[in-house]
Design a protein around this motif. Structure first.
Motif, PDB file in Angstrom:
ATOM      1  N   PRO A 109      45.989 -97.498  18.881  1.00 15.07           N
ATOM      2  CA  PRO A 109      47.211 -97.270  18.119  1.00 15.07           C
ATOM      3  C   PRO A 109      47.809 -98.594  17.652  1.00 15.07           C
ATOM      4  CG  PRO A 109      47.631 -97.012  20.464  1.00 15.07           C
ATOM      5  CD  PRO A 109      46.154 -97.185  20.316  1.00 15.07           C
ATOM      6  N   VAL A 110      48.230 -98.618  16.408  1.00 13.38           N
ATOM      7  CA  VAL A 110      48.857 -99.832  15.884  1.00 13.38           C
ATOM      8  C   VAL A 110      50.289 -99.890  16.404  1.00 13.38           C
ATOM      9  CG1 VAL A 110      49.607-101.014  13.795  1.00 13.38           C
ATOM     10  CG2 VAL A 110      47.430 -99.796  13.822  1.00 13.38           C
ATOM     11  N   PRO A 111      50.666-100.966  17.085  1.00 12.52           N
ATOM     12  CA  PRO A 111      52.016-101.043  17.655  1.00 12.52           C
ATOM     13  C   PRO A 111      53.081-101.127  16.568  1.00 12.52           C
ATOM     14  CG  PRO A 111      50.878-103.146  17.884  1.00 12.52           C
ATOM     15  CD  PRO A 111      49.864-102.165  17.388  1.00 12.52           C
ATOM     16  N   THR A 112      54.167-100.418  16.778  1.00  7.59           N
ATOM     17  CA  THR A 112      55.278-100.472  15.836  1.00  7.59           C
ATOM     18  C   THR A 112      56.243-101.571  16.253  1.00  7.59           C
ATOM     19  OG1 THR A 112      56.447 -98.794  17.136  1.00  7.59           O
ATOM     20  CG2 THR A 112      55.116 -98.028  15.285  1.00  7.59           C
ATOM     21  N   PHE A 113      57.044-102.028  15.307  1.00  8.55           N
ATOM     22  CA  PHE A 113      57.961-103.129  15.592  1.00  8.55           C
ATOM     23  C   PHE A 113      59.255-102.934  14.807  1.00  8.55           C
ATOM     24  CE2 PHE A 113      55.515-104.195  11.894  1.00  8.55           C
ATOM     25  CZ  PHE A 113      56.384-104.877  11.051  1.00  8.55           C
ATOM     26  N   LEU A 114      60.243-103.731  15.128  1.00  2.00           N
ATOM     27  CA  LEU A 114      61.541-103.674  14.454  1.00  2.00           C
ATOM     28  C   LEU A 114      61.611-104.743  13.377  1.00  2.00           C
ATOM     29  CD1 LEU A 114      63.850-103.293  17.571  1.00  2.00           C
ATOM     30  CD2 LEU A 114      63.377-101.523  15.890  1.00  2.00           C
ATOM     31  N   TYR A 115      62.241-104.398  12.270  1.00  3.74           N
ATOM     32  CA  TYR A 115      62.492-105.383  11.234  1.00  3.74           C
ATOM     33  C   TYR A 115      63.745-106.187  11.594  1.00  3.74           C
ATOM     34  CZ  TYR A 115      58.961-103.056   8.425  1.00  3.74           C
ATOM     35  OH  TYR A 115      57.771-102.533   7.974  1.00  3.74           O
ATOM     36  N   LYS A 116      63.876-107.351  10.974  1.00  2.00           N
ATOM     37  CA  LYS A 116      64.978-108.251  11.325  1.00  2.00           C
ATOM     38  C   LYS A 116      66.335-107.596  11.112  1.00  2.00           C
ATOM     39  CE  LYS A 116      62.309-112.463  10.501  1.00  2.00           C
ATOM     40  NZ  LYS A 116      62.148-113.702   9.702  1.00  2.00           N
ATOM     41  N   GLU A 117      66.432-106.757  10.079  1.00  2.44           N
ATOM     42  CA  GLU A 117      67.711-106.084   9.805  1.00  2.44           C
ATOM     43  C   GLU A 117      68.084-105.128  10.942  1.00  2.44           C
ATOM     44  OE1 GLU A 117      65.728-107.504   6.237  1.00  2.44           O
ATOM     45  OE2 GLU A 117      65.080-106.090   7.796  1.00  2.44           O
ATOM     46  N   GLU A 118      67.072-104.450  11.498  1.00  2.00           N
ATOM     47  CA  GLU A 118      67.323-103.533  12.616  1.00  2.00           C
ATOM     48  C   GLU A 118      67.700-104.306  13.868  1.00  2.00           C
ATOM     49  OE1 GLU A 118      64.208 -99.965  11.403  1.00  2.00           O
ATOM     50  OE2 GLU A 118      63.446-101.800  12.334  1.00  2.00           O
ATOM     51  N   LEU A 119      67.051-105.445  14.073  1.00  2.00           N
ATOM     52  CA  LEU A 119      67.376-106.278  15.232  1.00  2.00           C
ATOM     53  C   LEU A 119      68.814-106.785  15.170  1.00  2.00           C
ATOM     54  CD1 LEU A 119      64.205-108.485  15.813  1.00  2.00           C
ATOM     55  CD2 LEU A 119      65.243-106.930  17.455  1.00  2.00           C
ATOM     56  N   GLU A 120      69.238-107.194  13.982  1.00  2.00           N
ATOM     57  CA  GLU A 120      70.598-107.720  13.839  1.00  2.00           C
ATOM     58  C   GLU A 120      71.642-106.689  14.263  1.00  2.00           C
ATOM     59  OE1 GLU A 120      71.591-110.723  13.306  1.00  2.00           O
ATOM     60  OE2 GLU A 120      69.552-111.470  13.050  1.00  2.00           O
ATOM     61  N   LYS A 121      71.370-105.424  13.979  1.00  2.00           N
ATOM     62  CA  LYS A 121      72.296-104.360  14.395  1.00  2.00           C
ATOM     63  C   LYS A 121      72.389-104.294  15.916  1.00  2.00           C
ATOM     64  CE  LYS A 121      71.672-101.318  10.380  1.00  2.00           C
ATOM     65  NZ  LYS A 121      71.244 -99.958   9.921  1.00  2.00           N
ATOM     66  N   LEU A 122      71.244-104.462  16.588  1.00  2.00           N
ATOM     67  CA  LEU A 122      71.239-104.425  18.047  1.00  2.00           C
ATOM     68  C   LEU A 122      71.956-105.638  18.633  1.00  2.00           C
ATOM     69  CD1 LEU A 122      67.645-103.165  18.980  1.00  2.00           C
ATOM     70  CD2 LEU A 122      69.804-101.953  19.244  1.00  2.00           C
ATOM     71  N   PHE A 123      71.779-106.795  17.980  1.00  2.00           N
ATOM     72  CA  PHE A 123      72.403-108.009  18.481  1.00  2.00           C
ATOM     73  C   PHE A 123      73.926-107.982  18.322  1.00  2.00           C
ATOM     74  CE2 PHE A 123      68.202-110.236  17.416  1.00  2.00           C
ATOM     75  CZ  PHE A 123      67.765-110.128  18.730  1.00  2.00           C
ATOM     76  N   ASP A 124      74.411-107.162  17.388  1.00  2.00           N
ATOM     77  CA  ASP A 124      75.850-107.137  17.095  1.00  2.00           C
ATOM     78  C   ASP A 124      76.597-105.994  17.769  1.00  2.00           C
ATOM     79  OD1 ASP A 124      75.566-109.355  15.501  1.00  2.00           O
ATOM     80  OD2 ASP A 124      75.382-108.222  13.629  1.00  2.00           O
ATOM     81  N   VAL A 125      75.886-105.133  18.517  1.00  2.00           N
ATOM     82  CA  VAL A 125      76.503-103.900  18.991  1.00  2.00           C
ATOM     83  C   VAL A 125      77.261-104.058  20.310  1.00  2.00           C
ATOM     84  CG1 VAL A 125      74.578-102.970  20.383  1.00  2.00           C
ATOM     85  CG2 VAL A 125      76.071-101.413  19.101  1.00  2.00           C
ATOM     86  N   SER A 126      76.951-105.067  21.116  1.00  5.43           N
ATOM     87  CA  SER A 126      77.550-105.198  22.455  1.00  5.43           C
ATOM     88  C   SER A 126      78.905-105.890  22.416  1.00  5.43           C
ATOM     89  CB  SER A 126      76.608-105.986  23.378  1.00  5.43           C
ATOM     90  OG  SER A 126      75.383-105.322  23.531  1.00  5.43           O
ATOM     91  N   ASP A 127      79.803-105.422  23.266  1.00  3.75           N
ATOM     92  CA  ASP A 127      81.117-106.060  23.440  1.00  3.75           C
ATOM     93  C   ASP A 127      80.952-107.175  24.471  1.00  3.75           C
ATOM     94  OD1 ASP A 127      83.684-106.855  23.867  1.00  3.75           O
ATOM     95  OD2 ASP A 127      84.475-104.865  24.365  1.00  3.75           O
ATOM     96  N   THR A 128      80.789-108.388  23.995  1.00  2.00           N
ATOM     97  CA  THR A 128      80.484-109.504  24.891  1.00  2.00           C
ATOM     98  C   THR A 128      81.718-110.066  25.592  1.00  2.00           C
ATOM     99  OG1 THR A 128      80.557-111.005  22.981  1.00  2.00           O
ATOM    100  CG2 THR A 128      78.394-110.186  23.661  1.00  2.00           C
ATOM    101  N   THR A 129      82.842-109.357  25.476  1.00  2.00           N
ATOM    102  CA  THR A 129      84.023-109.752  26.261  1.00  2.00           C
ATOM    103  C   THR A 129      84.038-109.046  27.613  1.00  2.00           C
ATOM    104  OG1 THR A 129      85.433-107.996  25.342  1.00  2.00           O
ATOM    105  CG2 THR A 129      85.343-110.102  24.144  1.00  2.00           C
ATOM    106  N   LYS A 130      83.111-108.090  27.787  1.00  4.79           N
ATOM    107  CA  LYS A 130      83.053-107.302  29.021  1.00  4.79           C
ATOM    108  C   LYS A 130      81.737-107.580  29.764  1.00  4.79           C
ATOM    109  CE  LYS A 130      85.949-103.615  27.113  1.00  4.79           C
ATOM    110  NZ  LYS A 130      86.030-102.166  26.776  1.00  4.79           N
TER     111      LYS A 130
END
Length: 302
Positions: A109-130
């Protein structure tokens, strides 16, 4: 003559002690031998030396009759080939009836991966004050920034991280060890989490631990816990593709190769024993190579 179960025990001890095979892999070997020995009993074959090409063909026919996948059949053949090789080494058998058998080709099976735009959404989703947000940020930066397996991430200890030179000491599959570098984003996220969020989570328990990643109760995170956290981050980021921890490892390898990293360097970073395990990631870069070609070659398009 020894009983089949005794041969199996000898082989399992060899795998565990001499080959350093993981308990998980040993379970597969054990199951494959049990299936083979049950077949021999059914065919009234009482000695391993009585297994010839005819017996092997009947065994394979039985496997295909059970509609097993080519991958499953290949694994069983490989297990039995290794078993007979060990038996031959020990002087128990005089040959290996599986040595000339061709493994059926499997479709990797060819492994799937995330595009940079999708990664940026994940990097921005956490509340890093907690605390939990800091942990989640450190977790995803670590998984993507190093390409380590989720099991290796779970086993990460404070003493394994060397911030002075930006490397982690990783205990991989089969007790293999390696050092993996990490970048500035992972460094910032880890330092923030360890100095702030992790310390706060650790105050919730009496039993202290040096595990890097903790759950909300201050206990070490499990692999399932890491998957649950990532699923929640994906949901919060409103990403429609399925994301699992290993997908970040796929993404790490794909992005490294897309940016020109040497295949053998990526192999070393991933902790792959064989280069063929790393080469599968070259398949997912074909779209990228085609885009570069279309943009770069003067006669690629009108």
């Amino acid at each position: 003559m020894r009983h089949f179960a005794e041969y199996s025990k000898l082989f399992m001890e060899y795998l565990q002690i001499e080959k350093n095979v993981s308990p998980y892999t040993i379970q597969f070997y054990q199951k494959d031998l049990e299936i083979f020995f049950a077949f021999l009993k059914q065919e009234l074959v009482q000695d391993l030396n009585d297994v010839d090409s005819r017996v092997v063909r009947v065994f394979l026919t039985n496997l295909y009759d059970e509609q097993l996948s080519r991958r499953s059949v290949s694994r069983k053949i490989s297990s039995l080939r290794s078993f007979y090789k060990f038996m031959e080494r020990e002087g128990i058998t005089e040959g290996n009836p599986f040595v000339q058998l061709t493994l059926p080709k499997t479709n990797k099976p060819v492994p799937t991966f995330l595009y940079k735009e999708e990664l940026e959404k994940l990097f921005d989703v956490s509340d890093t004050t907690k605390p939990l947000g800091q942990r989640n940020q450190a977790l995803i930066e670590t998984l993507y920034g190093t390409g380590i397996r989720v099991s290796e991430c779970r086993g990460l200890r404070l003493g394994d991280i060397d911030f002075s030179i930006g490397t982690m000491f990783i205990r991989g599959k089969g007790r293999k060890e390696r050092y993996v570098p990490f970048g500035r984003f992972a460094e910032i996220a880890l330092e923030t989490y360890i100095n702030e969020g992790r310390a706060e989570l650790l105050d919730k328990v009496n039993d202290k631990t040096d595990a890097v990643f903790l759950n909300a109760r201050g206990k070490p995170l499990t692999e399932r816990g890491i998957s649950t956290i990532l699923n929640k981050m994906v949901e919060d980021a409103a990403i429609t593709v399925h994301v699992h921890p290993h997908k970040l490892r796929h993404t790490f390898a794909t992005h490294m190769l897309n940016e020109g990293a040497d295949l053998r360097i990526v192999q070393e970073l991933l902790g792959h024993e064989n280069l063929s395990s790393t080469q599968i990631y070259t398949h997912v870069t074909k779209d990228y190579l085609r885009d570069v070609y279309l943009k770069s070659h003067p006669r690629a398009k009108d």
